[in-house]
Design a protein around this motif. Sequence first.
Motif, PDB file in Angstrom:
ATOM      1  N   ILE A 102      57.396  33.051  25.249  1.00  9.75           N
ATOM      2  CA  ILE A 102      57.124  34.329  25.894  1.00  9.75           C
ATOM      3  C   ILE A 102      55.522  34.334  26.244  1.00  9.75           C
ATOM      4  CG2 ILE A 102      57.118  36.607  25.928  1.00  9.75           C
ATOM      5  CD1 ILE A 102      59.583  36.505  23.839  1.00  9.75           C
ATOM      6  N   ILE A 103      55.385  34.654  27.221  1.00  9.02           N
ATOM      7  CA  ILE A 103      53.734  34.661  27.871  1.00  9.02           C
ATOM      8  C   ILE A 103      53.396  36.143  28.202  1.00  9.02           C
ATOM      9  CG2 ILE A 103      53.572  32.321  28.251  1.00  9.02           C
ATOM     10  CD1 ILE A 103      53.481  32.992  31.250  1.00  9.02           C
ATOM     11  N   GLN A 104      52.308  36.322  28.399  1.00 11.31           N
ATOM     12  CA  GLN A 104      51.830  37.774  29.080  1.00 11.31           C
ATOM     13  C   GLN A 104      50.798  37.113  29.914  1.00 11.31           C
ATOM     14  OE1 GLN A 104      48.603  40.600  27.300  1.00 11.31           O
ATOM     15  NE2 GLN A 104      50.783  41.574  26.846  1.00 11.31           N
ATOM     16  N   VAL A 105      50.803  37.899  31.368  1.00 13.52           N
ATOM     17  CA  VAL A 105      49.915  37.428  32.346  1.00 13.52           C
ATOM     18  C   VAL A 105      48.859  38.567  32.515  1.00 13.52           C
ATOM     19  CG1 VAL A 105      49.673  36.884  34.950  1.00 13.52           C
ATOM     20  CG2 VAL A 105      51.631  36.005  33.357  1.00 13.52           C
ATOM     21  N   ARG A 106      47.612  38.237  32.613  1.00 10.17           N
ATOM     22  CA  ARG A 106      46.455  39.403  32.836  1.00 10.17           C
ATOM     23  C   ARG A 106      45.747  38.862  34.162  1.00 10.17           C
ATOM     24  NH1 ARG A 106      44.268  39.474  26.561  1.00 10.17           N
ATOM     25  NH2 ARG A 106      46.085  40.288  25.812  1.00 10.17           N
ATOM     26  N   VAL A 107      45.044  39.555  35.004  1.00 10.65           N
ATOM     27  CA  VAL A 107      44.175  39.320  35.892  1.00 10.65           C
ATOM     28  C   VAL A 107      42.981  40.345  35.625  1.00 10.65           C
ATOM     29  CG1 VAL A 107      43.919  39.559  38.362  1.00 10.65           C
ATOM     30  CG2 VAL A 107      45.931  38.882  37.412  1.00 10.65           C
ATOM     31  N   ASN A 108      41.821  39.755  35.694  1.00 11.66           N
ATOM     32  CA  ASN A 108      40.528  40.218  35.179  1.00 11.66           C
ATOM     33  C   ASN A 108      40.712  41.245  33.894  1.00 11.66           C
ATOM     34  OD1 ASN A 108      39.251  39.037  37.190  1.00 11.66           O
ATOM     35  ND2 ASN A 108      39.719  40.329  38.739  1.00 11.66           N
ATOM     36  N   ASP A 109      41.586  40.592  32.985  1.00  9.65           N
ATOM     37  CA  ASP A 109      41.817  41.399  31.774  1.00  9.65           C
ATOM     38  C   ASP A 109      42.741  42.396  31.844  1.00  9.65           C
ATOM     39  OD1 ASP A 109      40.193  39.646  30.392  1.00  9.65           O
ATOM     40  OD2 ASP A 109      38.304  40.896  30.697  1.00  9.65           O
ATOM     41  N   ASP A 110      43.355  42.783  32.878  1.00  9.65           N
ATOM     42  CA  ASP A 110      44.532  43.828  33.326  1.00  9.65           C
ATOM     43  C   ASP A 110      45.603  43.063  33.006  1.00  9.65           C
ATOM     44  OD1 ASP A 110      42.547  45.993  33.751  1.00  9.65           O
ATOM     45  OD2 ASP A 110      42.378  45.510  35.781  1.00  9.65           O
ATOM     46  N   VAL A 111      46.506  43.931  32.309  1.00 10.97           N
ATOM     47  CA  VAL A 111      47.869  43.237  32.239  1.00 10.97           C
ATOM     48  C   VAL A 111      48.740  43.593  33.231  1.00 10.97           C
ATOM     49  CG1 VAL A 111      49.995  42.960  30.488  1.00 10.97           C
ATOM     50  CG2 VAL A 111      47.695  43.438  29.568  1.00 10.97           C
ATOM     51  N   ILE A 112      49.313  42.629  34.100  1.00  8.39           N
ATOM     52  CA  ILE A 112      50.102  42.718  35.083  1.00  8.39           C
ATOM     53  C   ILE A 112      51.645  42.432  34.917  1.00  8.39           C
ATOM     54  CG2 ILE A 112      48.427  42.611  36.650  1.00  8.39           C
ATOM     55  CD1 ILE A 112      49.149  39.646  37.386  1.00  8.39           C
ATOM     56  N   LYS A 113      51.737  41.634  33.792  1.00  8.22           N
ATOM     57  CA  LYS A 113      53.058  41.169  33.216  1.00  8.22           C
ATOM     58  C   LYS A 113      52.939  41.226  31.856  1.00  8.22           C
ATOM     59  CE  LYS A 113      55.660  40.293  37.084  1.00  8.22           C
ATOM     60  NZ  LYS A 113      56.853  40.886  37.263  1.00  8.22           N
ATOM     61  N   ALA A 114      53.544  42.144  31.157  1.00  6.62           N
ATOM     62  CA  ALA A 114      53.440  42.455  29.772  1.00  6.62           C
ATOM     63  C   ALA A 114      54.053  41.136  28.810  1.00  6.62           C
ATOM     64  CB  ALA A 114      53.967  43.858  29.275  1.00  6.62           C
ATOM     65  N   ARG A 115      55.453  40.816  29.265  1.00  2.00           N
ATOM     66  CA  ARG A 115      56.329  40.064  28.629  1.00  2.00           C
ATOM     67  C   ARG A 115      57.152  39.001  29.552  1.00  2.00           C
ATOM     68  NH1 ARG A 115      57.207  40.299  23.057  1.00  2.00           N
ATOM     69  NH2 ARG A 115      59.069  39.456  23.286  1.00  2.00           N
TER      70      ARG A 115
END
Length: 225
Positions: free
Chosen positions: A144-157
């Motif tokens: 399981i991963i988390q995706v962030r763009v410029n430190d903002d979470v766009i995909k939590a899990r």
Amino acid sequence: MKLVSLYIILFFISLSVQAQLDSRKTSVAIPAVETKKETESKTILPEEKKEDPVVFGNLNVPDVTATGLNTPKKSFSLFEEEFGNPGELYTKQINKNIADLKLTPEEVEQLNGSKTDQYFGDFKSNSKFVNVVYRDHGAVDGDIIQVRVNDDVIKARVYLNGGYQGVKIDLRPGLNKIDFVALNQGESGPNTAEFRVVDDQENLISGNRWNLATGVKASIIIVKE
């Protein structure tokens, strides 16, 4: 006549003799003996039978219950008492196996996952947006991963499976940093994934793979000109 008189005399003599014999007969009284009262009936219990000792071959095992000894009760445990946490035993065994194999640091990282953040470089693009896709490049084991763009979470899990899935990211002028954070290591080792970044013309900007320990992240920067 004389014969008749003789019979009469003999008859009276016999009567006299019989009377004398009957007078000699006396009755004997047998005194009654008082019988003792019957004692109360008592129930005689059979003597308690002792259990025979348990025999295994020629070895006699005494009956513990007969001796009055209390044996201590101990709960069964799969692990030795010195290992309070079962994971500690597993970790020690894995580390020992790695040491016995004399692996290089790179090979150890492949087995355990990188414990330092990974940086896959920066790339320039004139696109309005990019599509970022990712999948588990190893066995599908629950990474399981988390995706962030410029430190903002766009995909939590995001649960990684064998096929690509992803997210569309609108690019803003300047730096666009994309982070992939490993939230776990699945069931069979490090968090393993493959990713690709494709622009709005379906041109491949970058692609790579990671092997990460829990909490570690992999990053890439897209610079919009």
